[in-house]
Scaffold this active site. Structure first.
Site, PDB file in Angstrom:
ATOM      1  N   PHE A  94      47.769  43.549  38.053  1.00  0.00           N
ATOM      2  CA  PHE A  94      48.404  42.952  36.874  1.00  0.00           C
ATOM      3  C   PHE A  94      48.200  43.837  35.650  1.00  0.00           C
ATOM      4  O   PHE A  94      47.097  44.310  35.385  1.00  0.00           O
ATOM      5  CB  PHE A  94      47.778  41.574  36.643  1.00  0.00           C
ATOM      6  CG  PHE A  94      48.198  40.888  35.376  1.00  0.00           C
ATOM      7  CD1 PHE A  94      49.530  40.675  35.086  1.00  0.00           C
ATOM      8  CD2 PHE A  94      47.244  40.409  34.485  1.00  0.00           C
ATOM      9  CE1 PHE A  94      49.907  40.007  33.924  1.00  0.00           C
ATOM     10  CE2 PHE A  94      47.597  39.744  33.329  1.00  0.00           C
ATOM     11  CZ  PHE A  94      48.938  39.548  33.043  1.00  0.00           C
ATOM     12  N   SER A 169      42.419  44.691  41.937  1.00  0.00           N
ATOM     13  CA  SER A 169      42.735  43.351  41.471  1.00  0.00           C
ATOM     14  C   SER A 169      43.875  42.745  42.291  1.00  0.00           C
ATOM     15  O   SER A 169      43.745  42.578  43.501  1.00  0.00           O
ATOM     16  CB  SER A 169      43.069  43.387  39.980  1.00  0.00           C
ATOM     17  OG  SER A 169      43.192  42.087  39.448  1.00  0.00           O
ATOM     18  N   LEU A 170      45.003  42.449  41.681  1.00  0.00           N
ATOM     19  CA  LEU A 170      46.138  41.911  42.414  1.00  0.00           C
ATOM     20  C   LEU A 170      46.645  42.911  43.450  1.00  0.00           C
ATOM     21  O   LEU A 170      47.193  42.531  44.493  1.00  0.00           O
ATOM     22  CB  LEU A 170      47.252  41.529  41.436  1.00  0.00           C
ATOM     23  CG  LEU A 170      48.489  40.832  41.997  1.00  0.00           C
ATOM     24  CD1 LEU A 170      48.111  39.604  42.806  1.00  0.00           C
ATOM     25  CD2 LEU A 170      49.443  40.464  40.866  1.00  0.00           C
ATOM     26  N   ASP A 193      37.553  44.720  43.238  1.00  0.00           N
ATOM     27  CA  ASP A 193      37.527  43.419  42.575  1.00  0.00           C
ATOM     28  C   ASP A 193      38.854  42.680  42.774  1.00  0.00           C
ATOM     29  O   ASP A 193      39.616  42.463  41.822  1.00  0.00           O
ATOM     30  CB  ASP A 193      37.214  43.544  41.083  1.00  0.00           C
ATOM     31  CG  ASP A 193      36.524  42.278  40.562  1.00  0.00           C
ATOM     32  OD1 ASP A 193      35.717  41.700  41.298  1.00  0.00           O
ATOM     33  OD2 ASP A 193      36.794  41.882  39.413  1.00  0.00           O
ATOM     34  N   HIS A 270      35.616  43.468  35.228  1.00  0.00           N
ATOM     35  CA  HIS A 270      36.674  43.537  36.237  1.00  0.00           C
ATOM     36  C   HIS A 270      36.952  44.989  36.644  1.00  0.00           C
ATOM     37  O   HIS A 270      37.131  45.278  37.833  1.00  0.00           O
ATOM     38  CB  HIS A 270      37.928  42.884  35.663  1.00  0.00           C
ATOM     39  CG  HIS A 270      38.995  42.590  36.679  1.00  0.00           C
ATOM     40  ND1 HIS A 270      38.729  42.097  37.945  1.00  0.00           N
ATOM     41  CD2 HIS A 270      40.357  42.710  36.603  1.00  0.00           C
ATOM     42  CE1 HIS A 270      39.871  41.918  38.601  1.00  0.00           C
ATOM     43  NE2 HIS A 270      40.863  42.291  37.809  1.00  0.00           N
TER      44      HIS A 270
END
Length: 465
Positions: A94, A169-170, A193, A270
């Site tokens: 993202f 992430s995503l 993450d 993050h």
């Protein structure tokens, strides 16, 4: 809660973006390609799903080229892609502000320095921008488009097991869905993450899980906010418990974004997974994980080796095959824990302190301090009770055991607990992973007064204990 965080992040993005100069698309030079940037107008109306691929190899480490399936069959383009080499596929997540990720080139070059590979960067910045819940709707379509390219590469000689997806992430869940589309036959997925909001309770078909590749690993650094808190791989590295990372409490963003000071803190945690992974590619020091049921048990010295789970070989972050795991079959969603420092290369030495105490009449509190010349002192407080006589704690040290100069004990609970003198049968320190009990360095029969700390100096030679 996830939607609230998304709303706050979107509002922040609008404020920051509005204060910047709205521009047009970043136009790549004729020589080198670059990732996309959204314009303010595109961001405000929600970006369209548009995917492009950038290719870097050792022959063009500083100058990415746009890559497509047509590049393989067009002799005029002379693509540097080599189907006989393994391929690393980097997928960002993202993009809160609609900007290109700044870490991609560093990660790509780190991979190329470490191995002779093809590095494919998936650029889906347009579809990854705007509101988080809208972006999540795009991730499976991105995975489908990537799978089309992978199929084309396979027809040109690449092996499915030679692909290593690195998703941030995503992007970790995008990688997982690509793996699902190929029946879990791709070689490896590394989730940095993996995103948590809208995924923690999702079905395994809809998120990263161990069935997505022959080997799946994840590094967790923000599992209480933007990252996922559950294990999603064969092995899951939880750095500092997977939550608050050293050095992130006072992020540089916090001083800039004064109205949203927590934003920088969240992003720092993050993104720490990315920076730790990049650092691990240099292989300057080991980032070793220890299997344990929980972070608290790890800190309390209950997990001192990797014998039972991994037959003695602890997993390491980096490019070792299967993270160095040699046991078969592979573990499933095995949580491993490690401590890290605030800056690169992030690795520390895990020092186990063991205190064996004579029976106490009342509860007590003792502060343990380890000192090494030229480095900040390491401190930890231990609360002691009348029903226990052995206390352990794991501390992060910038130097190995042989370079620790002294240990100090201080009765910090003497006033609060009205505790008198404390008698320790032994005070021991050792470095993890510990292979033998004799690896510990001990001092026997220690008396700790109410008002006077006790200390002991070590004279250790590296390799002699």
């Amino acid at each position: 809660m996830a939607l609230l965080r998304s709303a706050v992040l979107s509002l922040l993005a609008i404020l920051v973006y509005a204060s910047s100069t709205a521009g047009n698309h970043t136009v790549s030079t004729a020589e080198c390609a670059d990732l996309s940037n959204t314009t303010w107008s595109e961001y405000r109306h929600g970006g369209k799903l548009e995917v492009q691929y950038l290719l870097l190899t050792r022959s063009n480490m500083d100058c990415a080229t746009v890559f497509s399936k047509e590049s393989l069959s067009d002799p005029q383009r002379r693509s540097p892609f080599n189907s006989s080499l393994p391929s690393k596929v980097i997928i960002h997540g993202f993009r809160a502000l609609g900007t290109k990720p700044s870490w991609v080139k560093t990660l790509a070059q780190g991979l190329l320095w470490a191995e002779d590979v093809n590095v494919l960067v998936v650029d889906w910045v347009y579809g990854a921008s705007f509101a988080y819940n809208r972006v999540v709707q795009n991730y499976k379509e991105v995975a489908v488009q990537i799978s089309v390219l992978i199929n084309e590469l396979i027809t040109h000689g690449s092996k499915l097991e030679s692909f290593h997806f690195i998703g941030v992430s995503l992007g970790a869940h995008v990688s997982g869905f690509v793996g699902t589309l190929f029946g879990g036959k791709i070689g490896r997925i590394t989730g940095l993450d993996p995103a948590g909001p809208m995924f923690k309770g999702a079905d395994v078909y809809d998120r990263l899980d161990p069935s997505d590749a022959l080997f799946v690993e994840a590094i967790h650094t923000d599992s209480d906010y933007f990252g996922i808190s559950i294990p999603v791989g064969h092995v899951d590295f939880f750095l500092n418990g997977g939550m608050d990372q050293a050095g992130c409490a006072r992020s540089q963003f916090a001083s800039i974004l004064v109205y949203f000071p927590v934003y920088g803190y969240f992003i720092c945690d993050h993104m720490r997974a990315v920076h730790v992974y990049i650092s691990a590619l240099n292989d300057s020091c080991p980032l070793t994980g220890f299997p344990c049921y929980s972070y608290d048990q790890f800190l309390n010295g209950r997990c001192v080796d990797c014998q039972e789970t991994f037959e003695g070989t602890c997993p390491r972050i980096g490019l070792l095959e299967r993270s160095g795991i040699t046991v078969s079959p592979l573990p499933y969603q095995e949580k491993v824990f490690l401590l890290t420092s605030a800056s690169a290369p992030f690795c520390v030495h895990h020092i186990l302190v063991e205190l064996e105490v004579s029976p106490l009449e009342k509860s007590a509190e003792v502060q343990v301090t380890l000192s090494s010349g030229g480095h900040p002192e390491m401190e930890r407080k231990l609360k002691m009770h009348t029903k226990e006589n052995v206390y352990k704690t794991v501390m992060a040290s910038p130097v190995p055991l042989c370079k620790i100069h002294s240990i100090q004990l201080k009765n910090t609970g003497s006033r609060f607990y009205r505790q008198g003198d404390i008698r320790f049968q032994s005070v021991c320190i050792s470095e993890l992973p510990r292979k033998r009990e004799t690896d510990a360095v001990c001092v026997n029969t220690v008396y700790l007064g109410r008002s006077f700390p006790w200390s002991h100096d070590f004279v250790l030679l590296c390799g002699s204990y």
